[in-house]
Design a protein around this motif. Structure first.
Motif, PDB file in Angstrom:
ATOM      1  N   GLY A 110      41.838  57.177 -62.429  1.00 14.67           N
ATOM      2  CA  GLY A 110      42.825  55.773 -62.394  1.00 14.67           C
ATOM      3  C   GLY A 110      41.048  55.186 -61.804  1.00 14.67           C
ATOM      4  O   GLY A 110      39.917  54.937 -61.889  1.00 14.67           O
ATOM      5  N   GLY A 111      41.317  53.153 -62.047  1.00 13.67           N
ATOM      6  CA  GLY A 111      40.660  52.649 -62.050  1.00 13.67           C
ATOM      7  C   GLY A 111      40.665  52.188 -60.115  1.00 13.67           C
ATOM      8  O   GLY A 111      39.851  51.206 -59.646  1.00 13.67           O
ATOM      9  N   LYS A 112      41.075  52.813 -59.332  1.00 17.59           N
ATOM     10  CA  LYS A 112      40.825  52.422 -57.214  1.00 17.59           C
ATOM     11  C   LYS A 112      39.301  53.386 -57.719  1.00 17.59           C
ATOM     12  O   LYS A 112      38.897  54.317 -57.620  1.00 17.59           O
ATOM     13  CB  LYS A 112      42.055  53.453 -57.066  1.00 17.59           C
ATOM     14  N   LEU A 113      38.812  52.125 -56.231  1.00 19.50           N
ATOM     15  CA  LEU A 113      38.035  53.253 -55.642  1.00 19.50           C
ATOM     16  C   LEU A 113      38.166  52.930 -54.940  1.00 19.50           C
ATOM     17  O   LEU A 113      39.027  52.924 -53.298  1.00 19.50           O
ATOM     18  CB  LEU A 113      36.663  51.676 -55.722  1.00 19.50           C
ATOM     19  N   ILE A 114      37.349  54.188 -54.059  1.00 17.40           N
ATOM     20  CA  ILE A 114      37.123  54.617 -52.705  1.00 17.40           C
ATOM     21  C   ILE A 114      35.954  54.883 -51.586  1.00 17.40           C
ATOM     22  O   ILE A 114      35.226  55.220 -53.007  1.00 17.40           O
ATOM     23  CB  ILE A 114      37.531  56.239 -52.503  1.00 17.40           C
ATOM     24  N   PHE A 115      36.536  53.633 -50.593  1.00 16.48           N
ATOM     25  CA  PHE A 115      35.187  53.331 -50.181  1.00 16.48           C
ATOM     26  C   PHE A 115      34.718  54.191 -48.870  1.00 16.48           C
ATOM     27  O   PHE A 115      35.242  55.322 -48.160  1.00 16.48           O
ATOM     28  CB  PHE A 115      35.384  52.222 -49.492  1.00 16.48           C
ATOM     29  N   GLY A 116      33.228  53.686 -48.745  1.00 16.79           N
ATOM     30  CA  GLY A 116      33.137  54.256 -47.289  1.00 16.79           C
ATOM     31  C   GLY A 116      33.086  53.382 -46.408  1.00 16.79           C
ATOM     32  O   GLY A 116      33.663  52.214 -46.757  1.00 16.79           O
ATOM     33  N   GLN A 117      32.767  53.964 -45.318  1.00 15.08           N
ATOM     34  CA  GLN A 117      32.853  53.141 -43.877  1.00 15.08           C
ATOM     35  C   GLN A 117      32.186  52.114 -44.249  1.00 15.08           C
ATOM     36  O   GLN A 117      32.497  50.774 -42.957  1.00 15.08           O
ATOM     37  CB  GLN A 117      32.942  54.205 -42.837  1.00 15.08           C
ATOM     38  N   GLY A 118      31.066  51.995 -44.633  1.00 11.80           N
ATOM     39  CA  GLY A 118      30.096  51.152 -44.369  1.00 11.80           C
ATOM     40  C   GLY A 118      28.760  51.548 -43.291  1.00 11.80           C
ATOM     41  O   GLY A 118      28.723  52.349 -42.276  1.00 11.80           O
ATOM     42  N   THR A 119      27.663  50.552 -43.829  1.00 10.64           N
ATOM     43  CA  THR A 119      26.711  50.704 -42.890  1.00 10.64           C
ATOM     44  C   THR A 119      26.299  48.781 -42.670  1.00 10.64           C
ATOM     45  O   THR A 119      26.080  48.509 -43.501  1.00 10.64           O
ATOM     46  CB  THR A 119      25.433  51.220 -43.118  1.00 10.64           C
ATOM     47  N   GLU A 120      25.777  49.030 -41.280  1.00  9.95           N
ATOM     48  CA  GLU A 120      25.317  47.238 -41.209  1.00  9.95           C
ATOM     49  C   GLU A 120      24.294  48.008 -41.049  1.00  9.95           C
ATOM     50  O   GLU A 120      23.609  48.394 -39.727  1.00  9.95           O
ATOM     51  CB  GLU A 120      26.212  47.056 -39.631  1.00  9.95           C
ATOM     52  N   LEU A 121      22.974  46.914 -41.924  1.00  7.21           N
ATOM     53  CA  LEU A 121      21.965  47.259 -41.855  1.00  7.21           C
ATOM     54  C   LEU A 121      21.362  45.960 -41.113  1.00  7.21           C
ATOM     55  O   LEU A 121      21.570  44.112 -41.365  1.00  7.21           O
ATOM     56  CB  LEU A 121      21.225  46.881 -43.114  1.00  7.21           C
ATOM     57  N   SER A 122      20.709  45.446 -40.088  1.00  7.83           N
ATOM     58  CA  SER A 122      19.754  44.466 -39.979  1.00  7.83           C
ATOM     59  C   SER A 122      18.754  44.877 -40.178  1.00  7.83           C
ATOM     60  O   SER A 122      17.531  45.225 -39.545  1.00  7.83           O
ATOM     61  CB  SER A 122      20.067  45.139 -38.338  1.00  7.83           C
ATOM     62  N   VAL A 123      17.681  43.575 -40.956  1.00  3.29           N
ATOM     63  CA  VAL A 123      16.345  43.919 -41.185  1.00  3.29           C
ATOM     64  C   VAL A 123      15.991  42.922 -39.675  1.00  3.29           C
ATOM     65  O   VAL A 123      15.863  42.391 -40.183  1.00  3.29           O
ATOM     66  CB  VAL A 123      15.639  43.540 -42.547  1.00  3.29           C
ATOM     67  N   LYS A 124      14.505  43.941 -38.513  1.00  2.00           N
ATOM     68  CA  LYS A 124      14.408  43.299 -37.974  1.00  2.00           C
ATOM     69  C   LYS A 124      13.043  42.023 -38.717  1.00  2.00           C
ATOM     70  O   LYS A 124      11.678  42.743 -39.239  1.00  2.00           O
ATOM     71  CB  LYS A 124      14.283  43.948 -36.758  1.00  2.00           C
ATOM     72  N   PRO A 125      12.243  40.584 -38.147  1.00  2.00           N
ATOM     73  CA  PRO A 125      11.438  40.401 -38.783  1.00  2.00           C
ATOM     74  C   PRO A 125      10.263  40.707 -38.199  1.00  2.00           C
ATOM     75  O   PRO A 125       9.871  41.046 -37.054  1.00  2.00           O
ATOM     76  CB  PRO A 125      11.755  38.757 -38.611  1.00  2.00           C
TER      77      PRO A 125
END
Lengths: 112, 115
Positions: free
Chosen positions: A97-112
């Protein structure tokens, strides 16, 4: 068996560094593994994707590494930039099927 | 080119009030349509998906319902909102057909706050 487990939940990287986000799955019937990038207040957008017949795919500074035997795949962001700061989702699709199962996500912060 | 429109962008509703979020897709025909919910700090939870008019599958039992009255229109509804319905709701579409890229195209999202 339908889950996709993603880590870490959050990640802080210095500008120019390498960001690495990992995902693991159980269902061997998954046949397509995309990564989505989501900026605050926006919908996610496809970043890069891989199929299980290759071990690596590179597009610019973004690389997916795929380990079929370990049922793991990861996103590497080389030379990370502040503009890469976003939430990243891995996903997997079953071949029935075409359904995607997603992970919980990762919040990325790149510091200057 | 294909576009997806979702509205309203922001909504604040009292507990017990009804809900209607609307999504339309332009530039393609017979798309698969999806509703996802993204709770704060959590992933994307698939709520409903549809492969055609009046053909809707529910992934998670809940206080919400979905309808697809036209080929490119997808509506998310509730008769009585709960506090737990708060979140960021995303509509998405994908192509049908022999070539399944699997790519989902997301709308801009609707942020719902239930007070």
């Amino acid at each position: 068996q339908q889950q996709v487990k993603q880590s870490p939940q959050s990640l802080i990287v210095q500008k120019g560094g390498i960001s690495i986000i990992n995902c693991a799955y159980e269902n061997t019937a998954f046949d397509y593994f995309p990564w989505y990038q989501q900026f605050p207040g926006k919908g996610p957008a496809l970043l890069i994707a891989i199929r299980p017949d290759v071990s690596e795919k590179k597009e610019g500074r973004f690389t997916i590494s795929f380990n079929k035997s370990a049922k793991q795949f990861s996103l590497h962001i080389m030379d990370s930039q502040p503009g890469d700061s976003a939430t990243y989702f891995c996903a997997a699709r079953g071949n029935q099927g075409g359904k995607l199962i997603f992970g919980q996500g990762t919040e990325l912060s790149v510091k200057p | 080119s294909q576009t997806i429109h979702q509205w309203p962008a922001t909504l604040v509703q009292p507990v017990g009030s009804p809900l209607s979020l609307e999504c339309t897709v332009e530039g393609t025909s017979n798309p698969n349509l999806y509703w996802y919910r993204q709770a704060a700090g959590r992933g994307l939870q698939l709520l409903f998906y549809s492969i055609g008019i009046d053909q809707i599958s529910s992934e998670v039992p809940q206080n919400l319902s979905a309808s697809r009255p036209q080929d490119r229109q997808f509506i998310l509804s509730s008769k009585k909102l709960l506090l737990s319905d708060s979140g960021f709701y995303l509509c998405a579409w994908s192509r049908q057909g022999r070539v399944r890229t699997g790519e989902l195209f997301f709308g801009e999202g609707s942020r719902l706050t239930v007070l």
